[in-house]
Design a protein around this motif. Structure first.
Motif, PDB file in Angstrom:
ATOM      1  N   TYR A 174       0.830  -1.206   0.000  1.00  0.00           N
ATOM      2  CA  TYR A 174       0.000   0.000   0.000  1.00  0.00           C
ATOM      3  C   TYR A 174       0.868   1.261   0.000  1.00  0.00           C
ATOM      4  N   HIS A 175       1.926   1.257   0.803  1.00  0.00           N
ATOM      5  CA  HIS A 175       2.826   2.404   0.887  1.00  0.00           C
ATOM      6  C   HIS A 175       3.491   2.661  -0.470  1.00  0.00           C
ATOM      7  N   TYR A 176       3.931   1.619  -1.129  1.00  0.00           N
ATOM      8  CA  TYR A 176       4.557   1.752  -2.439  1.00  0.00           C
ATOM      9  C   TYR A 176       3.556   2.288  -3.470  1.00  0.00           C
ATOM     10  N   MET A 177       2.316   1.828  -3.371  1.00  0.00           N
ATOM     11  CA  MET A 177       1.278   2.325  -4.278  1.00  0.00           C
ATOM     12  C   MET A 177       1.036   3.817  -4.054  1.00  0.00           C
ATOM     13  N   LEU A 178       1.075   4.259  -2.787  1.00  0.00           N
ATOM     14  CA  LEU A 178       0.913   5.692  -2.505  1.00  0.00           C
ATOM     15  C   LEU A 178       2.002   6.519  -3.187  1.00  0.00           C
ATOM     16  N   ILE A 206       1.492   5.583  -7.622  1.00  0.00           N
ATOM     17  CA  ILE A 206       0.252   5.759  -8.360  1.00  0.00           C
ATOM     18  C   ILE A 206      -0.239   7.182  -8.133  1.00  0.00           C
ATOM     19  N   PRO A 207      -0.214   7.999  -9.173  1.00  0.00           N
ATOM     20  CA  PRO A 207      -0.570   9.422  -9.015  1.00  0.00           C
ATOM     21  C   PRO A 207      -1.950   9.656  -8.398  1.00  0.00           C
ATOM     22  N   ALA A 208      -2.931   8.808  -8.686  1.00  0.00           N
ATOM     23  CA  ALA A 208      -4.283   8.993  -8.151  1.00  0.00           C
ATOM     24  C   ALA A 208      -4.320   8.852  -6.622  1.00  0.00           C
ATOM     25  N   ALA A 216      -1.669  10.460   0.619  1.00  0.00           N
ATOM     26  CA  ALA A 216      -0.417  10.325   1.353  1.00  0.00           C
ATOM     27  C   ALA A 216      -0.002  11.601   2.059  1.00  0.00           C
ATOM     28  N   ALA A 217      -0.504  12.728   1.629  1.00  0.00           N
ATOM     29  CA  ALA A 217      -0.101  14.003   2.228  1.00  0.00           C
ATOM     30  C   ALA A 217      -0.540  14.116   3.686  1.00  0.00           C
ATOM     31  N   ALA A 218      -1.617  13.458   4.056  1.00  0.00           N
ATOM     32  CA  ALA A 218      -2.135  13.528   5.423  1.00  0.00           C
ATOM     33  C   ALA A 218      -1.596  12.401   6.301  1.00  0.00           C
ATOM     34  N   CYS A 219      -0.522  11.816   5.913  1.00  0.00           N
ATOM     35  CA  CYS A 219       0.027  10.645   6.607  1.00  0.00           C
ATOM     36  C   CYS A 219       0.631  10.988   7.962  1.00  0.00           C
ATOM     37  N   PRO A 269       5.105  13.204   4.701  1.00  0.00           N
ATOM     38  CA  PRO A 269       4.112  12.565   3.832  1.00  0.00           C
ATOM     39  C   PRO A 269       4.582  11.173   3.403  1.00  0.00           C
ATOM     40  N   CYS A 270       3.647  10.251   3.323  1.00  0.00           N
ATOM     41  CA  CYS A 270       3.998   8.875   2.973  1.00  0.00           C
ATOM     42  C   CYS A 270       4.397   8.696   1.516  1.00  0.00           C
ATOM     43  N   ASN A 271       4.194   9.711   0.691  1.00  0.00           N
ATOM     44  CA  ASN A 271       4.623   9.599  -0.704  1.00  0.00           C
ATOM     45  C   ASN A 271       5.960  10.285  -0.957  1.00  0.00           C
TER      46      ASN A 271
END
Length: 139
Positions: free
Chosen positions: A80-84, A87-89, A94-97, A101-103
């Protein structure tokens, strides 16, 4: 006990130890602040080092059943973290992590190898070895 099971237990422990050392290197030496999802992945990886070390020394393949749940849960978070990150969508989520940010990508080798990718790979390798141990020990 089968030598293949012993080697697989040791291999799973070695991967967990390497992943733990890598995460500590990034946070303590490189001073990368872990995001919230990184902390969750650490929560699932760090106990694997201890449990798999004991299982390897005691030659106890039965621990593979218990450690597999930790490895699969940590792997799910890593995916899930890698997808954040990739994946642009999903980038907006991730910004509210947390504080970081998680991205945010501290490292990005070859355009796809990030810290969550390394974590995901470690969890998947450990899970594969643990599934192998469970399968072989039942035979």
């Amino acid at each position: 006990m089968n030598k293949k099971i012993e080697n697989a237990l040791f291999g799973a422990w070695a991967i967990a130890l390497t992943a733990t050392a890598g995460s500590l290197y990034f946070s303590e030496i490189q001073n990368f602040i872990p995001c919230t999802l990184c902390w969750y992945q650490r929560i699932f990886m760090y106990p694997l080092v201890i449990i798999l070390a004991i299982a390897s020394v005691r030659k106890d393949p039965g621990q593979a059943v218990y450690t597999l749940s930790l490895s699969l849960a940590g792997g799910g978070i890593a995916i899930y973290h890698y997808m954040l990150e990739k994946i642009p969508a999903l980038n907006n989520q991730a910004a509210a992590c947390g504080t970081v940010p998680c991205n945010y990508e501290y490292v990005n080798y070859l355009g796809f190898i990030t810290i969550p990718f390394m974590s995901m790979t470690s969890f998947l390798l450990i899970s594969g070895l643990l599934i192998y141990i469970i399968k072989v020990s039942k035979e």
